[in-house]
Design an enzyme around this catalytic site. Structure first.
Site, mmCIF file in Angstrom:
data_model
loop_
_atom_site.group_PDB
_atom_site.id
_atom_site.type_symbol
_atom_site.label_atom_id
_atom_site.label_comp_id
_atom_site.label_asym_id
_atom_site.label_seq_id
_atom_site.Cartn_x
_atom_site.Cartn_y
_atom_site.Cartn_z
ATOM 1 N N LYS A 19 -16.816 -29.865 69.742
ATOM 2 C CA LYS A 19 -16.676 -31.109 70.511
ATOM 3 C C LYS A 19 -17.966 -31.395 71.292
ATOM 4 O O LYS A 19 -18.440 -32.532 71.334
ATOM 5 C CB LYS A 19 -15.474 -31.003 71.473
ATOM 6 C CG LYS A 19 -14.127 -31.043 70.747
ATOM 7 C CD LYS A 19 -12.941 -30.730 71.648
ATOM 8 C CE LYS A 19 -11.654 -30.721 70.820
ATOM 9 N NZ LYS A 19 -10.440 -30.429 71.587
ATOM 10 N N GLN A 61 -8.893 -28.131 77.184
ATOM 11 C CA GLN A 61 -8.584 -27.519 75.891
ATOM 12 C C GLN A 61 -7.304 -26.689 76.003
ATOM 13 O O GLN A 61 -7.158 -25.873 76.913
ATOM 14 C CB GLN A 61 -9.767 -26.638 75.431
ATOM 15 C CG GLN A 61 -9.622 -26.083 74.020
ATOM 16 C CD GLN A 61 -9.587 -27.164 72.950
ATOM 17 O OE1 GLN A 61 -10.208 -28.206 73.066
ATOM 18 N NE2 GLN A 61 -8.851 -26.917 71.879
ATOM 19 N N ASP A 99 -7.591 -37.408 75.426
ATOM 20 C CA ASP A 99 -6.711 -36.706 74.489
ATOM 21 C C ASP A 99 -5.432 -37.502 74.232
ATOM 22 O O ASP A 99 -4.720 -37.234 73.257
ATOM 23 C CB ASP A 99 -6.298 -35.352 75.090
ATOM 24 C CG ASP A 99 -6.988 -34.175 74.428
ATOM 25 O OD1 ASP A 99 -7.376 -34.296 73.261
ATOM 26 O OD2 ASP A 99 -7.125 -33.137 75.101
HETATM 27 N N1 GUN Z 1 -5.673 -27.679 71.171
HETATM 28 C C1 GUN Z 1 -5.408 -27.923 69.870
HETATM 29 N N2 GUN Z 1 -5.636 -29.224 69.586
HETATM 30 C C2 GUN Z 1 -6.052 -29.809 70.734
HETATM 31 C C3 GUN Z 1 -6.432 -31.137 71.073
HETATM 32 O O1 GUN Z 1 -6.442 -32.068 70.253
HETATM 33 N N3 GUN Z 1 -6.809 -31.329 72.369
HETATM 34 C C4 GUN Z 1 -6.795 -30.329 73.286
HETATM 35 N N4 GUN Z 1 -7.144 -30.621 74.519
HETATM 36 N N5 GUN Z 1 -6.425 -29.096 73.002
HETATM 37 C C5 GUN Z 1 -6.065 -28.842 71.732
#
Ligand code: GUN
Length: 295
Positions: free
Chosen positions: A53, A97, A120
């Site tokens: 990311k 995350q 998100d």
């Molecule tokens: N953990 C697994 N997929 C995601 C996601 O799309 N966003 C976040 N913040 N954590 C995750």
């Protein structure tokens, strides 16, 4: 005949290039889109996702105010950090995350993020907007899948669509998104309580698999010509790899690709799209916030 392999990496590059162009435009007006990713601990998969990311952020010309906290960070420390980032006008997007360490309440943390910065799309305000058809941030993985289907030319209108998995991150928002009139799919959600899964999957024109388990879907469960979207990311030991593992999805790829009409590979399918849509949402957050501030 073998299925058309949907190249998520290529589509993600297109989306990111488009975003990068728009970032240049914002920068010329003095606005630098900025995301803060919060990672608590060192879960190897999470570290890898966050690295991906942050690389994409930099490549798009965006600013990065990410914070890496130790596994021992308290819930209050995370909440305080979120409040600080909510107040920071140079930050447009905030992402925590998941999963978080067991001693931290994920819901409390997710709900603390300002909905305007919730790139998100996990805050109840954005979840509600998705449900009621209002404009809000769409969760990145379902949004990425919808873009992939469109780019691949898979028609969703009236398509029998089966989603396997009911997580808040993928299954539920995926079903809600494809239910929207713009996609107009007939959606069935299957989960661990579903009896005779194959009965459902065999009828699917579009099959989206987010079960979290390898080999959930095998060739005998797939209708000929169906579009099969594999959301799974499973690490399995592989001594021939430097890392000691390789990634496989939730779909039995080699057999299913002989029956399906379209299939996404793992890696290189849905994964890159999740990151691309995060960059897209961060741009949108920066545009919305700068507009609200009259810039
Ligand atoms: N953990 C697994 N997929 C995601 C996601 O799309 N966003 C976040 N913040 N954590 C995750």
């Amino acid at each position: 005949m073998s299925a058309i392999v949907i190249d998520g990496k290529a589509v993600a590059e297109e989306v990111k290039a488009d975003v990068a162009k728009k970032v240049e435009g914002l920068k010329s007006r003095g606005i630098v889109p900025c995301l803060a990713v919060i990672l608590v601990g060192e879960n190897p998969a999470s570290v890898s996702y966050v690295t991906g990311k942050r690389k994409a952020l930099a490549a798009a010309g965006m600013a990065d105010k990410s914070v890496l906290l130790p596994e021992t960070a308290t819930e209050q420390q995370v909440l305080d950090l979120i409040h600080e980032l909510n107040e920071d006008s140079s930050v447009h997007g905030i992402l925590v995350q998941l999963p978080l360490p067991k001693h931290i309440d994920e819901k409390k943390v997710t709900n603390a993020i300002s909905p305007e910065k919730d790139v998100d799309g996990f805050h109840p305000v954005n979840v509600g907007k998705l449900l009621s058809g209002e404009k809000g941030f769409l969760p990145c993985t379902p949004h990425g899948i919808a873009v992939l289907l469109k780019k691949a030319g898979v028609a969703t209108d009236g398509a029998n669509t089966v989603v396997i998995g009911r997580s808040n991150i993928v299954g539920k928002p995926m079903a809600l998104l494809l239910l929207r009139r713009e996609y107009n799919a007939t959606v069935t959600v299957c989960h661990t309580g579903t009896k005779n899964l194959a009965e459902y999957t065999k009828k699917a024109d579009i099959l989206i698999v987010a079960s979290g388990h390898p080999h959930t879907v095998t060739a005998d469960m797939v209708k000929s010509g169906a579009a099969v979207i594999d959301v799974g990311v499973n690490r399995i030991p592989d001594s021939s790899k430097k890392s000691g593992f390789r990634l496989i999805g939730d779909v039995d790829y080699d057999s299913v690709k002989e029956v399906a009409g379209y299939i996404t590979p793992v890696p290189g399918g849905v994964g890159p799209m999740t990151i691309a849509m995060l960059i897209y949402n961060t741009l949108e957050a920066a545009e919305n916030i700068s507009l609200a501030e009259g810039k």
